[in-house]
Scaffold this motif. Sequence first.
Motif, PDB file in Angstrom:
ATOM      1  N   MET A  62       0.831  -1.199   0.000  1.00 20.86           N
ATOM      2  CA  MET A  62       0.000   0.000   0.000  1.00 20.86           C
ATOM      3  C   MET A  62       0.868   1.253   0.000  1.00 20.86           C
ATOM      4  O   MET A  62       0.950   1.980  -0.968  1.00 20.86           O
ATOM      5  N   GLU A  63       1.600   1.503   1.127  1.00 16.92           N
ATOM      6  CA  GLU A  63       2.444   2.690   1.150  1.00 16.92           C
ATOM      7  C   GLU A  63       3.666   2.481   0.281  1.00 16.92           C
ATOM      8  O   GLU A  63       4.290   3.418  -0.188  1.00 16.92           O
ATOM      9  N   GLY A  64       3.992   1.240   0.064  1.00 16.23           N
ATOM     10  CA  GLY A  64       5.180   0.952  -0.703  1.00 16.23           C
ATOM     11  C   GLY A  64       6.111   0.058   0.059  1.00 16.23           C
ATOM     12  O   GLY A  64       7.134   0.517   0.536  1.00 16.23           O
ATOM     13  N   GLY A  65       5.672  -1.243   0.213  1.00 16.25           N
ATOM     14  CA  GLY A  65       6.474  -2.318   0.754  1.00 16.25           C
ATOM     15  C   GLY A  65       7.482  -1.952   1.821  1.00 16.25           C
ATOM     16  O   GLY A  65       7.158  -1.818   2.984  1.00 16.25           O
ATOM     17  N   ALA A  78       8.481   2.194   8.360  1.00 15.54           N
ATOM     18  CA  ALA A  78       7.676   3.134   9.144  1.00 15.54           C
ATOM     19  C   ALA A  78       7.013   2.432  10.324  1.00 15.54           C
ATOM     20  O   ALA A  78       6.990   2.949  11.444  1.00 15.54           O
ATOM     21  N   LEU A  79       6.480   1.236  10.085  1.00  9.35           N
ATOM     22  CA  LEU A  79       5.830   0.495  11.156  1.00  9.35           C
ATOM     23  C   LEU A  79       6.826   0.097  12.243  1.00  9.35           C
ATOM     24  O   LEU A  79       6.519   0.137  13.442  1.00  9.35           O
ATOM     25  N   THR A  86      -0.754  -1.499  13.638  1.00  7.78           N
ATOM     26  CA  THR A  86       0.446  -1.908  12.899  1.00  7.78           C
ATOM     27  C   THR A  86       0.338  -3.361  12.448  1.00  7.78           C
ATOM     28  O   THR A  86       0.780  -3.709  11.343  1.00  7.78           O
ATOM     29  N   SER A  87      -0.236  -4.219  13.282  1.00  2.00           N
ATOM     30  CA  SER A  87      -0.398  -5.625  12.903  1.00  2.00           C
ATOM     31  C   SER A  87      -1.319  -5.757  11.696  1.00  2.00           C
ATOM     32  O   SER A  87      -1.054  -6.540  10.768  1.00  2.00           O
ATOM     33  N   TRP A  88      -2.401  -4.988  11.707  1.00  2.00           N
ATOM     34  CA  TRP A  88      -3.330  -5.049  10.574  1.00  2.00           C
ATOM     35  C   TRP A  88      -2.663  -4.540   9.298  1.00  2.00           C
ATOM     36  O   TRP A  88      -2.771  -5.166   8.234  1.00  2.00           O
ATOM     37  N   VAL A  89      -1.974  -3.416   9.385  1.00  2.00           N
ATOM     38  CA  VAL A  89      -1.320  -2.846   8.200  1.00  2.00           C
ATOM     39  C   VAL A  89      -0.252  -3.804   7.675  1.00  2.00           C
ATOM     40  O   VAL A  89      -0.136  -4.032   6.465  1.00  2.00           O
ATOM     41  N   ALA A  90       0.540  -4.383   8.595  1.00  2.00           N
ATOM     42  CA  ALA A  90       1.591  -5.311   8.174  1.00  2.00           C
ATOM     43  C   ALA A  90       0.999  -6.518   7.460  1.00  2.00           C
ATOM     44  O   ALA A  90       1.545  -6.983   6.438  1.00  2.00           O
ATOM     45  N   GLU A 140      -0.312  -5.513   4.006  1.00  2.00           N
ATOM     46  CA  GLU A 140       0.771  -5.235   3.059  1.00  2.00           C
ATOM     47  C   GLU A 140       1.197  -6.482   2.286  1.00  2.00           C
ATOM     48  O   GLU A 140       1.798  -6.377   1.210  1.00  2.00           O
ATOM     49  N   ARG A 141       0.888  -7.649   2.820  1.00  2.00           N
ATOM     50  CA  ARG A 141       1.319  -8.879   2.152  1.00  2.00           C
ATOM     51  C   ARG A 141       0.515  -9.155   0.871  1.00  2.00           C
ATOM     52  O   ARG A 141       0.938  -9.953   0.041  1.00  2.00           O
TER      53      ARG A 141
END
Length: 273
Positions: free
Chosen positions: A1-4, A10-11, A172-176, A179-180
Amino acid sequence: MEGGRTARAALTDVKTRVDRAAARVREEGTALEAKRTAYESFVRRVAAVPTEPAPSGAPRATATTGAQFRAAATGGDGCRAVRKAFAETVRPHSIADVDDPESLSATIRNELTDAVADALAPATGAAFTPKAKRAVVAEARTQRAGVAVTDRALDREAASLDDAAADVEDVTSWVAAAERTPLSELGFDALRDRHRTLAAHRERCEATVADRQSFLRESTGRSAAVEVGHRALALYLYQGLPVNYPALSAVARLDGVCESCQRAVRAHLVRRA
């Protein structure tokens, strides 16, 4: 999303800021407990020091000058015992984070009061009178009470950090995990759901920031005389870290990550509309 790689970095940075803040709180909690114990030991040792009669012709007691603690330049065994007790109990905790330790008299002055420091100063050779003993014990107990209030404020800081850390961990867990899965592999409905979820996470970040700011405006204490402002405590705790308010900066950074992710999702939604 933000760019791998950028998003992952960032996280990691977000979690690191919160973890460092929590570590500082634990360190300070340990130091405060040791100082509280030191004051308790100091009070016990002072209580066991025999008092000495004030020499005849001693100046009349006055609360403003501290003369009630001083006598003529005779005696002094009791004062030496008190200085020794202070040096072996409280002082190591007072100068633990000082690169260039001050003199013992200066530490007594900073920890207790000018009047007590003057009463115990070796140059005066003052007698350790009952009045002087009461003054030392009373001030030590006041300082011990101040340490206890700071400890309570630290407990509240830890609880506030725990709340922020829980929010950071969830988001952060959700975003990480999200991102997969590349956005290109998601259908329109899945993209829309992701956009909505990110919006909800941003609202959670905003609420966390608001709660944290409200907490920092508060204080802990029984009165204005014995009170610890949460903002002042935070500035003291985190002065060695890259930012003054690590929890706030972490949540703000996380909100920025979610915003960037939202923009990427929105771009895909517009192209497929």
